[in-house]
Design a protein around this motif. Structure first.
Motif, PDB file in Angstrom:
ATOM      1  N   ARG A  50     -14.026  -3.568  26.433  1.00  0.00           N
ATOM      2  CA  ARG A  50     -13.785  -2.782  25.219  1.00  0.00           C
ATOM      3  C   ARG A  50     -12.346  -3.006  24.781  1.00  0.00           C
ATOM      4  N   LEU A  51     -12.168  -3.409  23.520  1.00  0.00           N
ATOM      5  CA  LEU A  51     -10.850  -3.650  22.945  1.00  0.00           C
ATOM      6  C   LEU A  51     -10.672  -2.735  21.747  1.00  0.00           C
ATOM      7  N   ASN A  52      -9.663  -1.872  21.815  1.00  0.00           N
ATOM      8  CA  ASN A  52      -9.394  -0.932  20.728  1.00  0.00           C
ATOM      9  C   ASN A  52      -7.949  -1.097  20.289  1.00  0.00           C
ATOM     10  N   THR A  53      -7.763  -1.667  19.089  1.00  0.00           N
ATOM     11  CA  THR A  53      -6.409  -1.884  18.569  1.00  0.00           C
ATOM     12  C   THR A  53      -5.950  -0.774  17.637  1.00  0.00           C
ATOM     13  N   ARG A  54      -6.874   0.125  17.252  1.00  0.00           N
ATOM     14  CA  ARG A  54      -6.560   1.228  16.338  1.00  0.00           C
ATOM     15  C   ARG A  54      -5.893   0.701  15.061  1.00  0.00           C
ATOM     16  N   SER A  55      -6.473  -0.372  14.523  1.00  0.00           N
ATOM     17  CA  SER A  55      -5.894  -1.038  13.358  1.00  0.00           C
ATOM     18  C   SER A  55      -6.950  -1.947  12.732  1.00  0.00           C
TER      19      SER A  55
ATOM     20  N   ASP B 225     -13.700  -0.646   3.554  1.00  0.00           N
ATOM     21  CA  ASP B 225     -13.046   0.624   3.265  1.00  0.00           C
ATOM     22  C   ASP B 225     -12.914   0.752   1.751  1.00  0.00           C
ATOM     23  N   PRO B 226     -13.210   1.939   1.178  1.00  0.00           N
ATOM     24  CA  PRO B 226     -13.055   2.098  -0.277  1.00  0.00           C
ATOM     25  C   PRO B 226     -11.636   1.836  -0.748  1.00  0.00           C
ATOM     26  N   GLY B 227     -10.666   2.033   0.138  1.00  0.00           N
ATOM     27  CA  GLY B 227      -9.281   1.740  -0.209  1.00  0.00           C
ATOM     28  C   GLY B 227      -8.683   2.737  -1.180  1.00  0.00           C
ATOM     29  N   LEU B 228      -7.798   2.261  -2.015  1.00  0.00           N
ATOM     30  CA  LEU B 228      -7.112   3.116  -2.990  1.00  0.00           C
ATOM     31  C   LEU B 228      -8.078   3.600  -4.079  1.00  0.00           C
ATOM     32  N   PRO B 229      -7.924   4.844  -4.524  1.00  0.00           N
ATOM     33  CA  PRO B 229      -8.735   5.332  -5.646  1.00  0.00           C
ATOM     34  C   PRO B 229      -8.224   4.742  -6.964  1.00  0.00           C
TER      35      PRO B 229
ATOM     36  N   PHE C 264       0.832  -1.205   0.000  1.00  0.00           N
ATOM     37  CA  PHE C 264       0.000   0.000   0.000  1.00  0.00           C
ATOM     38  C   PHE C 264       0.865   1.253   0.000  1.00  0.00           C
ATOM     39  N   SER C 265       1.967   1.225   0.754  1.00  0.00           N
ATOM     40  CA  SER C 265       2.825   2.406   0.876  1.00  0.00           C
ATOM     41  C   SER C 265       3.480   2.795  -0.438  1.00  0.00           C
ATOM     42  N   GLN C 266       3.479   1.900  -1.437  1.00  0.00           N
ATOM     43  CA  GLN C 266       4.059   2.215  -2.741  1.00  0.00           C
ATOM     44  C   GLN C 266       3.092   3.003  -3.628  1.00  0.00           C
TER      45      GLN C 266
ATOM     46  N   GLY D 107      -2.084   5.492  -0.330  1.00  0.00           N
ATOM     47  CA  GLY D 107      -1.657   4.194   0.178  1.00  0.00           C
ATOM     48  C   GLY D 107      -0.959   4.304   1.520  1.00  0.00           C
ATOM     49  N   THR D 108      -0.122   5.341   1.687  1.00  0.00           N
ATOM     50  CA  THR D 108       0.558   5.556   2.961  1.00  0.00           C
ATOM     51  C   THR D 108      -0.450   5.811   4.074  1.00  0.00           C
ATOM     52  N   ALA D 109      -1.503   6.579   3.775  1.00  0.00           N
ATOM     53  CA  ALA D 109      -2.534   6.873   4.779  1.00  0.00           C
ATOM     54  C   ALA D 109      -3.263   5.601   5.202  1.00  0.00           C
ATOM     55  N   LEU D 110      -3.559   4.731   4.231  1.00  0.00           N
ATOM     56  CA  LEU D 110      -4.234   3.476   4.568  1.00  0.00           C
ATOM     57  C   LEU D 110      -3.334   2.574   5.402  1.00  0.00           C
ATOM     58  N   ALA D 111      -2.042   2.508   5.058  1.00  0.00           N
ATOM     59  CA  ALA D 111      -1.109   1.709   5.845  1.00  0.00           C
ATOM     60  C   ALA D 111      -1.005   2.242   7.268  1.00  0.00           C
TER      61      ALA D 111
END
Length: 420
Positions: free
Chosen positions: A288-293, A329-333, A245-247, A252-256
């Motif tokens: 409550r479990l929050n992994t922020r991922s 998630d819509p993901g990459l455009p 994604f970062s490429q 992509g960086t934002a999604l990663a």
């Protein structure tokens, strides 16, 4: 032995090792002439079989157990079976030590024994003690004995609550303080350390800067435990996906950054209770479990009750999990990239949404009975009707293309638990 699978061979070797440790512990105790010193050995185990009605997924008790009940096998012995042994040493003064080794199915499809606990304890005073080494995490109501199924009324703890947090111990320092307020007994506990578990294929989940705090209150027949935990969590099993994604530039960086688990601050908070006057029990828990991922931000809960009649304890349980983040998630455009990159971008988006569907959103209705057939032995039979909700796969794993979410899955389990 050459005809047996390697996992069975390792399990038999562990049984032999535990038998040797038991004999050695007994010999050490018999030979010990110093007053107050004491060696002891104990163990527990479970031998179970599970059947799932769904042929497009596998039922599992937690996220690092392959389960293999359903799609892989009609009847699986891997979901709940385990064997553990523990050696204890009491100096008779202020020092004590414990070593516990456990063998259970892991994502490498093996029963390789591992050290569950290994610590030294020093009693500073009758109320205050410190442990150094590998200790149980002070999280959830059953955190201290969640794997010792003989101590539980059910075949397994509710999977929505306990299945999503496979971390059960920490390497570091643990402090406990006992105190009373108005005749009510309290035990406050805190720990600091780190832990790591294998997630299969050479991957790991690592929790650093792990801090856990709990308080257990006991009065008459009621016990209440509140606990919180936070850690910097890294899970590298999906790292290649987010590196890809970062490429793809800023999107992509934002999604990663949004979904990858790389030193991500994860938090867990829970409160539970059990009321047990003897002939019946009522217990429940919420957290409550929050992994922020991509591992999710969710609430979990259960309520269970049972009645003891002679050697039998019938029980019922309702449990569930709901998500506080979207499961897609819509993901990459895709349309903004050159035609040559569009198929790769679409594939990455599909992989990401596949991960998000693994966030458990479901509810389960369970009914079962425990039969204490003899001293130190219990036989349990349990029926679970679980139903994933929305786009979630629920707690089911190894999901196949024909899997249909929102369809109920029927699971039947039978297990023999024992202690020695």
């Amino acid at each position: 032995m050459a005809s047996h699978p390697p996992s069975l061979i390792r399990l038999l070797r562990l049984a032999t090792l535990l038998a040797g440790a038991h004999a050695a512990g007994a010999a050490a105790q018999a030979a010990d002439d110093m007053p107050g010193q004491h060696w002891s050995f104990a163990g527990y185990g479970s031998a179970g079989v599970v059947h799932s009605s769904d042929r497009q997924s596998d039922f599992s008790s937690n996220v690092i157990n392959p389960g293999r009940a359903g799609y892989t096998k009609r009847y699986s012995y891997d979901v709940d079976s385990r064997l553990a042994g523990q050696v204890n040493y009491e100096s008779g003064a202020d020092w004590s030590a414990v070593l516990q080794v456990i063998s259970e199915r892991n994502l490498d499809n093996d029963f390789v024994p591992k050290v569950e606990w290994a610590n030294l304890r020093y009693r500073i005073s009758p109320e205050l003690s410190v442990r150094i080494g590998r200790t149980a995490l002070p999280i959830f109501l059953l955190g201290d004995y969640r794997k010792a199924s003989y101590a539980l009324p059910w075949v397994r703890p509710p999977i929505e609550v306990y299945g999503g947090l496979p971390i059960s111990n920490s390497d570091g320092v643990d402090v406990s303080y006992s105190w009373r307020a108005g005749g009510v007994k309290n035990v406050s506990q805190g720990s600091f350390g780190r832990t790591q578990v294998r997630t299969g294929n050479g991957s790991h989940a690592t929790a650093r800067q792990l801090v856990g705090v709990s308080n257990t209150t006991t009065t008459n027949n009621l016990t209440v435990r509140a606990s919180v935990m936070t850690a910097a969590l890294t899970v590298d099993i999906a790292k290649p996906l987010f590196d890809a994604f970062s490429q793809f530039g800023a999107p992509g960086t934002a999604l990663a950054h949004r979904y990858d688990v790389a030193a991500t601050r994860t938090s867990v908070a829970a409160i539970g209770f059990t009321y047990d006057p003897g002939s019946w029990f009522l217990m429940g828990e919420t957290g409550r479990l929050n992994t922020r991922s991509y591992l999710g931000n969710k609430s979990v809960y259960y309520l269970s009750s049972g009645y003891r009649w002679r050697a039998f304890t019938p029980y019922v349980t309702y449990s569930g999990a709901r998500s506080h983040q979207a499961l897609s998630d819509p993901g990459l455009p895709v349309s903004s990239y050159p035609a040559a990159l569009a198929p790769l971008a679409s594939g990455l988006n599909a992989e990401l949404n596949g991960l998000l569907r693994t966030i458990t959103v479901q509810h389960t209705v369970s009914a079962g009975v425990r039969w204490d057939v003899a001293r130190d032995y219990s036989l349990k039979v349990q029926y679970d009707r679980l139903r994933p909700e929305g786009q979630s796969n629920g707690s089911l794993i190894n999901v196949q293309p024909g899997f249909r979410t929102a369809d109920p899955v029927h699971v039947v389990s039978a297990m023999l638990d024992f202690v020695f």
